[in-house]
Write a protein that holds these residues in place. Structure first.
Motif, PDB file in Angstrom:
ATOM      1  N   SER A   1       0.836  -1.198   0.000  1.00  0.00           N
ATOM      2  CA  SER A   1       0.000   0.000   0.000  1.00  0.00           C
ATOM      3  C   SER A   1       0.871   1.248   0.000  1.00  0.00           C
ATOM      4  O   SER A   1       2.053   1.209   0.363  1.00  0.00           O
ATOM      5  N   THR A   2       0.267   2.348  -0.419  1.00  0.00           N
ATOM      6  CA  THR A   2       0.965   3.636  -0.440  1.00  0.00           C
ATOM      7  C   THR A   2       0.076   4.697   0.186  1.00  0.00           C
ATOM      8  O   THR A   2      -1.146   4.545   0.258  1.00  0.00           O
ATOM      9  N   ARG A   3       0.701   5.751   0.631  1.00  0.00           N
ATOM     10  CA  ARG A   3      -0.044   6.907   1.138  1.00  0.00           C
ATOM     11  C   ARG A   3       0.501   8.150   0.454  1.00  0.00           C
ATOM     12  O   ARG A   3       1.705   8.396   0.449  1.00  0.00           O
ATOM     13  N   ASP A   4      -0.410   8.937  -0.129  1.00  0.00           N
ATOM     14  CA  ASP A   4      -0.025  10.169  -0.814  1.00  0.00           C
ATOM     15  C   ASP A   4      -0.695  11.357  -0.142  1.00  0.00           C
ATOM     16  O   ASP A   4      -1.786  11.236   0.429  1.00  0.00           O
ATOM     17  N   PHE A   5      -0.028  12.503  -0.248  1.00  0.00           N
ATOM     18  CA  PHE A   5      -0.521  13.720   0.388  1.00  0.00           C
ATOM     19  C   PHE A   5      -0.929  14.739  -0.669  1.00  0.00           C
ATOM     20  O   PHE A   5      -0.404  14.752  -1.782  1.00  0.00           O
ATOM     21  N   GLY A   6      -1.846  15.594  -0.291  1.00  0.00           N
ATOM     22  CA  GLY A   6      -2.228  16.709  -1.147  1.00  0.00           C
ATOM     23  C   GLY A   6      -2.550  17.918  -0.292  1.00  0.00           C
ATOM     24  O   GLY A   6      -3.375  17.834   0.622  1.00  0.00           O
ATOM     25  N   VAL A   7      -1.894  19.032  -0.559  1.00  0.00           N
ATOM     26  CA  VAL A   7      -2.156  20.266   0.183  1.00  0.00           C
ATOM     27  C   VAL A   7      -3.308  20.995  -0.505  1.00  0.00           C
ATOM     28  O   VAL A   7      -3.197  21.402  -1.663  1.00  0.00           O
ATOM     29  N   MET A   8      -4.410  21.139   0.201  1.00  0.00           N
ATOM     30  CA  MET A   8      -5.629  21.727  -0.354  1.00  0.00           C
ATOM     31  C   MET A   8      -5.792  23.167   0.127  1.00  0.00           C
ATOM     32  O   MET A   8      -5.541  23.470   1.296  1.00  0.00           O
ATOM     33  N   ARG A   9      -6.246  24.029  -0.769  1.00  0.00           N
ATOM     34  CA  ARG A   9      -6.480  25.439  -0.414  1.00  0.00           C
ATOM     35  C   ARG A   9      -7.182  26.155  -1.563  1.00  0.00           C
ATOM     36  O   ARG A   9      -7.415  25.566  -2.620  1.00  0.00           O
ATOM     37  N   CYS A  10      -7.480  27.428  -1.345  1.00  0.00           N
ATOM     38  CA  CYS A  10      -8.040  28.264  -2.406  1.00  0.00           C
ATOM     39  C   CYS A  10      -7.071  28.309  -3.580  1.00  0.00           C
ATOM     40  O   CYS A  10      -5.857  28.404  -3.397  1.00  0.00           O
ATOM     41  N   ASN A  11      -7.617  28.259  -4.796  1.00  0.00           N
ATOM     42  CA  ASN A  11      -6.784  28.243  -5.998  1.00  0.00           C
ATOM     43  C   ASN A  11      -6.569  29.627  -6.603  1.00  0.00           C
ATOM     44  O   ASN A  11      -5.930  29.745  -7.642  1.00  0.00           O
ATOM     45  N   HIS A  12      -7.116  30.666  -5.986  1.00  0.00           N
ATOM     46  CA  HIS A  12      -6.926  32.046  -6.459  1.00  0.00           C
ATOM     47  C   HIS A  12      -7.087  32.116  -7.976  1.00  0.00           C
ATOM     48  O   HIS A  12      -6.193  32.558  -8.708  1.00  0.00           O
ATOM     49  N   CYS A  13      -8.262  31.672  -8.414  1.00  0.00           N
ATOM     50  CA  CYS A  13      -8.537  31.499  -9.842  1.00  0.00           C
ATOM     51  C   CYS A  13      -8.481  32.824 -10.601  1.00  0.00           C
ATOM     52  O   CYS A  13      -8.886  33.877 -10.091  1.00  0.00           O
ATOM     53  N   THR A  14      -8.018  32.739 -11.826  1.00  0.00           N
ATOM     54  CA  THR A  14      -8.023  33.914 -12.694  1.00  0.00           C
ATOM     55  C   THR A  14      -9.454  34.348 -12.990  1.00  0.00           C
ATOM     56  O   THR A  14      -9.766  35.540 -13.025  1.00  0.00           O
ATOM     57  N   ASP A  15     -10.325  33.376 -13.209  1.00  0.00           N
ATOM     58  CA  ASP A  15     -11.750  33.640 -13.428  1.00  0.00           C
ATOM     59  C   ASP A  15     -12.509  33.035 -12.254  1.00  0.00           C
ATOM     60  O   ASP A  15     -13.116  31.974 -12.369  1.00  0.00           O
ATOM     61  N   ALA A  16     -12.469  33.711 -11.121  1.00  0.00           N
ATOM     62  CA  ALA A  16     -12.959  33.138  -9.864  1.00  0.00           C
ATOM     63  C   ALA A  16     -14.484  33.166  -9.786  1.00  0.00           C
ATOM     64  O   ALA A  16     -15.084  34.245  -9.736  1.00  0.00           O
ATOM     65  N   PRO A  17     -15.143  31.996  -9.768  1.00  0.00           N
ATOM     66  CA  PRO A  17     -16.608  31.979  -9.680  1.00  0.00           C
ATOM     67  C   PRO A  17     -17.138  32.516  -8.361  1.00  0.00           C
ATOM     68  O   PRO A  17     -18.254  33.027  -8.310  1.00  0.00           O
ATOM     69  N   CYS A  18     -16.342  32.428  -7.292  1.00  0.00           N
ATOM     70  CA  CYS A  18     -16.804  32.951  -6.002  1.00  0.00           C
ATOM     71  C   CYS A  18     -16.958  34.468  -6.047  1.00  0.00           C
ATOM     72  O   CYS A  18     -17.842  35.033  -5.394  1.00  0.00           O
ATOM     73  N   VAL A  19     -16.105  35.130  -6.818  1.00  0.00           N
ATOM     74  CA  VAL A  19     -16.194  36.588  -6.956  1.00  0.00           C
ATOM     75  C   VAL A  19     -17.442  36.970  -7.745  1.00  0.00           C
ATOM     76  O   VAL A  19     -18.131  37.940  -7.422  1.00  0.00           O
TER      77      VAL A  19
END
Length: 512
Positions: A48-66
């Motif tokens: 088995s393996t374990r992988d990591f991923g750092v999750m956060r806001c992507n500061h999108c160029t075309d940000a749908p939240c804005v």
């Protein structure tokens, strides 16, 4: 200038230093995160393996939240950073629906939206974000992506990179090096039944049971954050309430233009349903805000691109037309005024477009919720209009039984009820049994038709609606109004059941 992150997952050791530094820097409440480390396990021990991923806001160029934020509480700076102003936020949670990355949460202390803001205060002082400073393996790179001489630009241009959810076309500015697909794709690794340090929140665990696990990799998420549904029963009820009001006024306006006399249903009942439906809708929307004391910011700090703002204008216009219509009807019924064909024509002509918009504008709002693929149907506007006619006609059918509406008027109401109900069910079958534009939409549709919502969808949402249409058929000619009234009540229940499924299933899939 365009600030961005590059995260080297080949050197990340999953130590959570970035998470702790972020929480300390911004005083993030316990249990909430602006950045966090996701764990994904693959294979079976000992292979088995374990992988990591750092999750956060992507500061999108075309940000749908804005785009979707109604008060411009979320905004894009000149350097590309997506920042937020908690003093403008009303806590509507629409930004959480717009974000395809689960990056936004409602702060438990301020009751306003918050997320990674790139440590903008540190950037302004020529300092690196807190997470970059503390990372022991220099796995987090930061800089100006538009400057070809910057370290991050050279890194991104010289090595293969990936972004999360590229199909959303938001232009994310967080690039991953060496990340496993199962880490970046939230559908590739359903939540495990138990996390490494805790248990997944009940919502994630329940949804994971209806998601397919890769039989080869056996990828499963073993550590992640909790992300509950932002919208619940109030939004479900709001969809129904404005549908009843909009549909009743639409049908009454149509009757006026066709010269069909609905009697008191035209003068009083339909506009009263319009006014009441709008009032209930507005009350539910304000009630659902985390900062209801700021609801008026929608009008005073408006973002003209947000369909929450444009929807508020649609509701106001419809309320004005319905209100004037009701006052005119009261004046007629009490003998204060004489009926005027010109006035009726004007009210009908105004009632149709405002009724259509109040019934259907949510399709455009849901279209801005780019994190919810199930809601992105091109048919949604017309489906909402059909639903409004169905429940509006159903409400008028109940009133017609009491008011003793003549055969011609009753026939129009019953036929609208039957036809709209059949079309509604047909559109449901096309939407859910047909092809879907994305895997996320197909997975959410599977939850509806074969997963945790299947029983409610097929029995209350579909079968009850069809039964209502069959019950109303004998009243097609305008008689047997008791059957039409019974069908009218049944379609209210059927639509509430379906909207409950639609609203929940659209928010169920994990985005991180």
């Amino acid at each position: 200038m365009r600030y961005g992150f590059a995260i080297d997952q080949t050197t990340c050791i999953g130590c959570h230093a970035c998470t702790v530094a972020c929480k300390t820097e911004h005083q993030v409440p316990v249990g909430q995160f602006r950045t966090w480390v996701k764990y994904v396990d693959q294979g079976t021990f000992p292979n088995s393996t374990r992988d990591f991923g750092v999750m956060r806001c992507n500061h999108c160029t075309d940000a749908p939240c804005v785009t979707i934020c109604p008060t411009q509480a979320l905004f894009q700076r000149d350097d590309g950073i997506i920042d937020f102003d908690r003093d403008r936020c009303i806590g509507c949670k629409s930004c959480m629906q717009g974000c395809p990355y689960d990056a936004i949460y409602i702060d438990e202390e301020t009751h306003t939206a918050a997320k990674c803001n790139f440590c903008a205060h540190r950037i302004d002082d020529d300092l690196e974000p807190a997470c970059v400073v503390v990372c022991p393996t220099h796995s987090i790179w930061v800089g100006d992506l538009d400057d070809p001489s910057s370290g991050i630009s050279r890194l991104v241009s010289s090595r293969p990179t990936q972004v999360r959810s590229p199909e959303q076309n938001t232009g994310p500015n967080v690039f991953y090096l060496g990340a496993e697909r199962a880490v970046l794709d939230p559908l590739a690794a359903p939540a495990d039944s138990g996390y490494i340090y805790s248990r997944p929140d009940r919502h994630r665990a329940d949804v994971a049971r209806d998601m397919a696990t890769d039989p080869v990799t056996k990828a499963r998420t073993t550590l992640n954050t909790a992300h509950p549904r932002p919208w619940g029963w109030r939004v479900t009820t709001y969809l129904w309430a404005k549908g009843v009001g909009g549909g009743a006024v639409l049908l009454a306006a149509l009757a006026l233009l066709l010269g069909v006399d609905l009697g008191v249903l035209t003068t009083l009942v339909a506009p009263a349903l319009g006014v009441l439906g709008t009032a209930v809708t507005g009350g539910l929307l304000v009630w659902d805000l985390k900062r209801p004391d700021r609801f008026w910011y929608i009008l005073t700090k408006s973002n003209p691109r947000s369909w929450l703002v444009l929807g508020a204008y649609a509701l106001a216009a419809f309320a004005a037309v319905s209100g004037v219509w009701l006052l005119y009807g009261i004046a007629l019924e009490t003998g204060l005024l004489a009926a005027s064909p010109v006035v009726w024509t004007v009210l009908a002509v105004l009632g149709i477009p405002t009724g259509l918009m109040v019934a259907g504008y949510t399709a455009f709002l849901f279209g801005q919720a780019e994190g919810r693929d199930l809601w992105q149907s091109p048919l949604l506007f017309w489906h909402l209009v059909v639903q409004a006619v169905m429940v509006g006609a159903g409400a008028l059918a109940v009133a017609a039984l009491v008011a003793g509406t003549d055969a011609a008027g009753a026939a129009l109401i019953v036929r609208a009820l039957v036809v709209a109900t059949v079309v509604h069910v047909a559109m449901l079958l096309v939407e859910y049994l047909g092809r879907h534009a994305t895997r996320a939409a197909a997975t959410a549709a599977h939850l509806v038709t074969h997963g945790r919502y299947a029983r409610l969808f097929w029995t209350a949402g579909v079968a009850l609606a069809l039964l209502a249409a069959l019950v109303a058929l004998p009243a097609w000619g305008g008689g047997m109004l008791a059957l039409a009234a019974l069908a009218g009540l049944a379609v209210q229940v059927a639509l509430l059941a379906y909207e409950s499924v639609f609203v929940r299933a659209g928010q169920d899939l994990p985005l991180s």
